[in-house]
Design a protein around this motif. Structure first.
Motif, PDB file in Angstrom:
ATOM      1  N   LEU A   1      -2.545  -0.867  -7.226  1.00 55.84           N
ATOM      2  CA  LEU A   1      -2.085  -2.133  -6.523  1.00 55.84           C
ATOM      3  C   LEU A   1      -1.320  -2.172  -5.651  1.00 55.84           C
ATOM      4  CD1 LEU A   1      -0.287  -4.074  -9.665  1.00 55.84           C
ATOM      5  CD2 LEU A   1       0.921  -3.340  -6.966  1.00 55.84           C
ATOM      6  N   ARG A   2      -1.819  -2.725  -5.064  1.00 55.81           N
ATOM      7  CA  ARG A   2      -1.819  -3.117  -4.007  1.00 55.81           C
ATOM      8  C   ARG A   2      -0.666  -4.598  -3.495  1.00 55.81           C
ATOM      9  NH1 ARG A   2      -6.753  -2.618   0.349  1.00 55.81           N
ATOM     10  NH2 ARG A   2      -4.791  -1.910   1.638  1.00 55.81           N
ATOM     11  N   PHE A   3       0.227  -4.305  -2.614  1.00 57.93           N
ATOM     12  CA  PHE A   3       1.240  -5.833  -2.320  1.00 57.93           C
ATOM     13  C   PHE A   3       2.103  -5.413  -1.272  1.00 57.93           C
ATOM     14  CE2 PHE A   3       3.582  -2.036  -4.683  1.00 57.93           C
ATOM     15  CZ  PHE A   3       4.822  -2.207  -3.866  1.00 57.93           C
ATOM     16  N   PHE A   4       1.694  -6.694  -0.923  1.00 59.32           N
ATOM     17  CA  PHE A   4       3.463  -7.340   0.012  1.00 59.32           C
ATOM     18  C   PHE A   4       4.493  -6.959  -0.397  1.00 59.32           C
ATOM     19  CE2 PHE A   4      -0.173  -8.945   2.215  1.00 59.32           C
ATOM     20  CZ  PHE A   4      -0.647  -8.716   3.957  1.00 59.32           C
TER      21      PHE A   4
ATOM     22  N   GLY B   1      10.125  -9.995   1.808  1.00 58.28           N
ATOM     23  CA  GLY B   1       9.777 -11.109   3.462  1.00 58.28           C
ATOM     24  C   GLY B   1       9.336 -10.160   3.926  1.00 58.28           C
ATOM     25  N   ARG B   2      10.061  -9.301   4.508  1.00 58.92           N
ATOM     26  CA  ARG B   2       9.203  -8.670   5.740  1.00 58.92           C
ATOM     27  C   ARG B   2       7.883  -7.524   5.455  1.00 58.92           C
ATOM     28  NH1 ARG B   2      12.614  -3.414   6.548  1.00 58.92           N
ATOM     29  NH2 ARG B   2      11.572  -3.046   8.351  1.00 58.92           N
ATOM     30  N   ASP B   3       7.198  -8.122   6.340  1.00 60.01           N
ATOM     31  CA  ASP B   3       6.186  -7.955   6.180  1.00 60.01           C
ATOM     32  C   ASP B   3       5.423  -6.210   6.167  1.00 60.01           C
ATOM     33  OD1 ASP B   3       3.215  -8.452   7.117  1.00 60.01           O
ATOM     34  OD2 ASP B   3       2.981  -7.953   8.937  1.00 60.01           O
ATOM     35  N   LEU B   4       6.198  -5.675   4.779  1.00 56.67           N
ATOM     36  CA  LEU B   4       5.555  -4.396   4.806  1.00 56.67           C
ATOM     37  C   LEU B   4       4.740  -4.187   3.295  1.00 56.67           C
ATOM     38  CD1 LEU B   4       9.190  -3.402   4.180  1.00 56.67           C
ATOM     39  CD2 LEU B   4       7.297  -2.957   6.021  1.00 56.67           C
ATOM     40  N   THR B   5       3.487  -3.338   3.762  1.00 62.04           N
ATOM     41  CA  THR B   5       2.656  -3.409   2.813  1.00 62.04           C
ATOM     42  C   THR B   5       2.389  -2.141   1.532  1.00 62.04           C
ATOM     43  OG1 THR B   5       0.785  -2.133   3.421  1.00 62.04           O
ATOM     44  CG2 THR B   5       1.073  -5.431   3.031  1.00 62.04           C
ATOM     45  N   SER B   6       2.686  -1.957   0.497  1.00 70.82           N
ATOM     46  CA  SER B   6       2.735  -0.341  -0.222  1.00 70.82           C
ATOM     47  C   SER B   6       1.340  -0.586  -1.618  1.00 70.82           C
ATOM     48  CB  SER B   6       3.817  -0.581  -1.563  1.00 70.82           C
ATOM     49  OG  SER B   6       4.400   0.527  -1.231  1.00 70.82           O
TER      50      SER B   6
ATOM     51  N   GLY C   1       5.159 -10.734  -1.570  1.00 70.92           N
ATOM     52  CA  GLY C   1       5.388 -10.449  -3.168  1.00 70.92           C
ATOM     53  C   GLY C   1       3.874 -10.690  -3.880  1.00 70.92           C
ATOM     54  N   SER C   2       2.421 -11.110  -3.138  1.00 63.16           N
ATOM     55  CA  SER C   2       1.330 -11.338  -3.664  1.00 63.16           C
ATOM     56  C   SER C   2       0.479  -9.755  -3.563  1.00 63.16           C
ATOM     57  CB  SER C   2       0.083 -12.366  -2.648  1.00 63.16           C
ATOM     58  OG  SER C   2      -0.066 -11.311  -1.286  1.00 63.16           O
ATOM     59  N   PHE C   3      -0.112  -9.621  -4.150  1.00 69.30           N
ATOM     60  CA  PHE C   3      -0.725  -8.243  -5.134  1.00 69.30           C
ATOM     61  C   PHE C   3      -2.607  -8.263  -5.185  1.00 69.30           C
ATOM     62  CE2 PHE C   3      -0.281  -9.703  -8.586  1.00 69.30           C
ATOM     63  CZ  PHE C   3      -0.724  -9.737  -9.531  1.00 69.30           C
ATOM     64  N   VAL C   4      -3.576  -7.558  -5.442  1.00 65.68           N
ATOM     65  CA  VAL C   4      -4.949  -7.033  -5.283  1.00 65.68           C
ATOM     66  C   VAL C   4      -4.519  -5.793  -6.141  1.00 65.68           C
ATOM     67  CG1 VAL C   4      -5.247  -8.369  -3.477  1.00 65.68           C
ATOM     68  CG2 VAL C   4      -5.307  -5.835  -2.896  1.00 65.68           C
ATOM     69  N   ILE C   5      -5.890  -5.648  -7.681  1.00 67.01           N
ATOM     70  CA  ILE C   5      -5.782  -4.749  -7.936  1.00 67.01           C
ATOM     71  C   ILE C   5      -6.905  -3.872  -7.506  1.00 67.01           C
ATOM     72  CG2 ILE C   5      -6.264  -3.754 -10.234  1.00 67.01           C
ATOM     73  CD1 ILE C   5      -3.540  -4.665 -10.075  1.00 67.01           C
TER      74      ILE C   5
END
Length: 100
Positions: free
Chosen positions: A38-41, A45-50, A23-27
């Motif tokens: 917006l990039r986020f996990f 809980g799976r180690d996927l980013t989008s 659920g953490s993110f960067v802008i």
């Protein structure tokens, strides 16, 4: 439906990657005014980013898909609903990822 997951903002991309908190993110600003990446996990809980293209206080029409972002990093809200790699579907509302 799972419990809501807090969306935690990180200013530093390297620390964000290292922490890998669901659920953490960067802008990151894009070249066009008021457009951001917006990039986020994944909140599952799976180690996927989008990555999502978001417009501050508007939903960009020139890029698809794209989302409306309220501009907040402490209580972010995105519209419309988000589907991540077919793994998670839900919304980011008032700083929490809520699965549907």
């Amino acid at each position: 439906m799972s419990d809501p997951v807090r969306a935690l903002y990180h200013q530093d991309v390297d620390r964000w990657r290292e922490a890998a908190v669901p659920g953490s993110f960067v802008i990151e600003p894009m070249e066009e005014p008021d457009l951001y990446r917006l990039r986020f996990f994944c909140p599952s809980g799976r180690d996927l980013t989008s990555d999502l293209v978001v417009g501050m206080q508007h939903r960009p029409t020139q890029l698809r898909p794209a989302w409306f972002w309220n501009g907040s990093v402490t209580e972010p809200t995105l519209h419309p609903e988000i589907t991540i790699h077919g793994d998670w579907t839900g919304v980011l509302k008032d700083g929490y990822w809520e699965g549907s």
